[in-house]
Scaffold this motif. Structure first.
Motif, mmCIF file in Angstrom:
data_model
loop_
_atom_site.group_PDB
_atom_site.id
_atom_site.type_symbol
_atom_site.label_atom_id
_atom_site.label_comp_id
_atom_site.label_asym_id
_atom_site.label_seq_id
_atom_site.Cartn_x
_atom_site.Cartn_y
_atom_site.Cartn_z
ATOM 1 N N ILE A 158 0.835 -1.207 0.000
ATOM 2 C CA ILE A 158 0.000 0.000 0.000
ATOM 3 C C ILE A 158 0.866 1.252 0.000
ATOM 4 O O ILE A 158 0.591 2.211 -0.730
ATOM 5 N N MET A 159 1.912 1.258 0.832
ATOM 6 C CA MET A 159 2.752 2.449 0.979
ATOM 7 C C MET A 159 3.876 2.513 -0.048
ATOM 8 O O MET A 159 4.620 3.493 -0.094
ATOM 9 N N ASN A 160 4.022 1.441 -0.839
ATOM 10 C CA ASN A 160 5.075 1.367 -1.857
ATOM 11 C C ASN A 160 6.472 1.483 -1.239
ATOM 12 O O ASN A 160 7.314 2.254 -1.692
ATOM 13 N N ILE A 161 6.665 0.715 -0.152
ATOM 14 C CA ILE A 161 7.961 0.664 0.525
ATOM 15 C C ILE A 161 8.267 -0.797 0.828
ATOM 16 O O ILE A 161 7.429 -1.673 0.633
ATOM 17 N N LYS A 162 9.474 -1.077 1.299
ATOM 18 C CA LYS A 162 9.850 -2.438 1.660
ATOM 19 C C LYS A 162 9.230 -2.817 3.005
ATOM 20 O O LYS A 162 8.998 -1.967 3.862
ATOM 21 N N GLU A 163 9.002 -4.108 3.162
ATOM 22 C CA GLU A 163 8.431 -4.599 4.423
ATOM 23 C C GLU A 163 9.344 -4.276 5.603
ATOM 24 O O GLU A 163 8.868 -3.981 6.704
ATOM 25 N N ASP A 164 10.652 -4.314 5.387
ATOM 26 C CA ASP A 164 11.599 -3.954 6.451
ATOM 27 C C ASP A 164 11.392 -2.506 6.901
ATOM 28 O O ASP A 164 11.540 -2.187 8.083
ATOM 29 N N THR A 165 11.045 -1.641 5.971
ATOM 30 C CA THR A 165 10.802 -0.239 6.309
ATOM 31 C C THR A 165 9.527 -0.102 7.132
ATOM 32 O O THR A 165 9.468 0.689 8.080
ATOM 33 N N VAL A 166 8.513 -0.895 6.795
ATOM 34 C CA VAL A 166 7.279 -0.906 7.592
ATOM 35 C C VAL A 166 7.611 -1.332 9.018
ATOM 36 O O VAL A 166 7.191 -0.688 9.979
ATOM 37 N N ARG A 167 8.384 -2.406 9.140
ATOM 38 C CA ARG A 167 8.782 -2.884 10.473
ATOM 39 C C ARG A 167 9.532 -1.798 11.237
ATOM 40 O O ARG A 167 9.323 -1.616 12.442
ATOM 41 N N ALA A 168 10.387 -1.054 10.543
ATOM 42 C CA ALA A 168 11.149 0.022 11.199
ATOM 43 C C ALA A 168 10.209 1.122 11.679
ATOM 44 O O ALA A 168 10.374 1.631 12.800
ATOM 45 N N HIS A 169 9.228 1.501 10.857
ATOM 46 C CA HIS A 169 8.275 2.536 11.271
ATOM 47 C C HIS A 169 7.501 2.095 12.511
ATOM 48 O O HIS A 169 7.351 2.854 13.468
ATOM 49 N N VAL A 170 7.000 0.860 12.486
ATOM 50 C CA VAL A 170 6.216 0.341 13.612
ATOM 51 C C VAL A 170 7.100 0.245 14.867
ATOM 52 O O VAL A 170 6.664 0.604 15.966
ATOM 53 N N GLU A 171 8.327 -0.189 14.705
ATOM 54 C CA GLU A 171 9.247 -0.286 15.837
ATOM 55 C C GLU A 171 9.560 1.102 16.402
ATOM 56 O O GLU A 171 9.624 1.279 17.624
ATOM 57 N N ASN A 172 9.746 2.089 15.537
ATOM 58 C CA ASN A 172 9.995 3.457 16.011
ATOM 59 C C ASN A 172 8.829 3.953 16.850
ATOM 60 O O ASN A 172 9.024 4.558 17.909
ATOM 61 N N VAL A 173 7.613 3.695 16.382
ATOM 62 C CA VAL A 173 6.421 4.111 17.126
ATOM 63 C C VAL A 173 6.355 3.369 18.452
ATOM 64 O O VAL A 173 6.077 3.965 19.499
ATOM 65 N N ARG A 174 6.622 2.068 18.422
ATOM 66 C CA ARG A 174 6.599 1.274 19.654
ATOM 67 C C ARG A 174 7.537 1.881 20.698
ATOM 68 O O ARG A 174 7.177 2.044 21.868
ATOM 69 N N GLN A 175 8.734 2.239 20.257
ATOM 70 C CA GLN A 175 9.709 2.824 21.184
ATOM 71 C C GLN A 175 9.265 4.203 21.668
ATOM 72 O O GLN A 175 9.392 4.512 22.858
ATOM 73 N N LYS A 176 8.769 5.034 20.768
ATOM 74 C CA LYS A 176 8.326 6.382 21.148
ATOM 75 C C LYS A 176 7.192 6.334 22.172
ATOM 76 O O LYS A 176 7.108 7.175 23.055
ATOM 77 N N LEU A 177 6.321 5.323 22.047
ATOM 78 C CA LEU A 177 5.179 5.199 22.959
ATOM 79 C C LEU A 177 5.501 4.351 24.186
ATOM 80 O O LEU A 177 4.662 4.177 25.059
ATOM 81 N N LYS A 178 6.706 3.801 24.197
ATOM 82 C CA LYS A 178 7.138 2.910 25.283
ATOM 83 C C LYS A 178 6.184 1.714 25.420
ATOM 84 O O LYS A 178 5.820 1.302 26.523
ATOM 85 N N ALA A 179 5.761 1.203 24.266
ATOM 86 C CA ALA A 179 4.848 0.055 24.230
ATOM 87 C C ALA A 179 5.651 -1.238 24.303
ATOM 88 O O ALA A 179 6.801 -1.293 23.869
ATOM 89 N N SER A 180 5.017 -2.281 24.818
ATOM 90 C CA SER A 180 5.708 -3.556 24.961
ATOM 91 C C SER A 180 5.713 -4.379 23.677
ATOM 92 O O SER A 180 6.570 -5.237 23.504
ATOM 93 N N ASN A 181 4.757 -4.114 22.778
ATOM 94 C CA ASN A 181 4.710 -4.837 21.506
ATOM 95 C C ASN A 181 3.868 -4.038 20.506
ATOM 96 O O ASN A 181 3.367 -2.966 20.833
ATOM 97 N N LYS A 182 3.723 -4.575 19.297
ATOM 98 C CA LYS A 182 3.013 -3.857 18.241
ATOM 99 C C LYS A 182 1.550 -3.617 18.600
ATOM 100 O O LYS A 182 1.023 -2.519 18.385
ATOM 101 N N THR A 183 0.884 -4.608 19.156
ATOM 102 C CA THR A 183 -0.517 -4.454 19.531
ATOM 103 C C THR A 183 -0.690 -3.370 20.584
ATOM 104 O O THR A 183 -1.601 -2.542 20.507
ATOM 105 N N HIS A 184 0.203 -3.355 21.546
ATOM 106 C CA HIS A 184 0.185 -2.333 22.592
ATOM 107 C C HIS A 184 0.420 -0.951 21.973
ATOM 108 O O HIS A 184 -0.233 0.031 22.352
#
Length: 94
Positions: A37-63
């Motif tokens: 959908i975003m026309n990017i690599k899956e690794d980049t999607v994982r990086a975006h989600v991981e960055n958000v997880r860290q910024k929110l201090k979440a324990s996992n993606k669902t959190h």
């Protein structure tokens, strides 16, 4: 109140791409689907989600999704009322 206490109450700043990746993730899309959908690599999607997880201090993606929704960093899926005609369920029914 200390400066640290004030900083803890501020919403984290997410990039536009982090918001987009998290929005699609919240809607149940897989990493591969989000990448397409975003026309990017899956690794980049994982990086975006991981960055958000860290910024929110979440324990996992669902959190991270739950916190992003709760803090109104991303919008939930639209909710249709029974009186609306333009919904995913407005096709022919038998």
């Amino acid at each position: 109140m200390t400066t640290f206490a004030k900083a803890d109450r501020r919403k984290p700043r997410l990039t536009a791409r982090e918001i987009e990746a998290m929005t699609w993730t919240a809607r149940g899309k897989t990493g591969g689907e989000v990448a397409t959908i975003m026309n990017i690599k899956e690794d980049t999607v994982r990086a975006h989600v991981e960055n958000v997880r860290q910024k929110l201090k979440a324990s996992n993606k669902t959190h991270a999704v739950a916190l992003a929704l709760a803090q109104k960093l991303i919008a939930p899926e639209p909710i249709w009322t029974s009186g609306e005609t333009n919904t995913p369920f407005s096709g022919n029914r038998r």
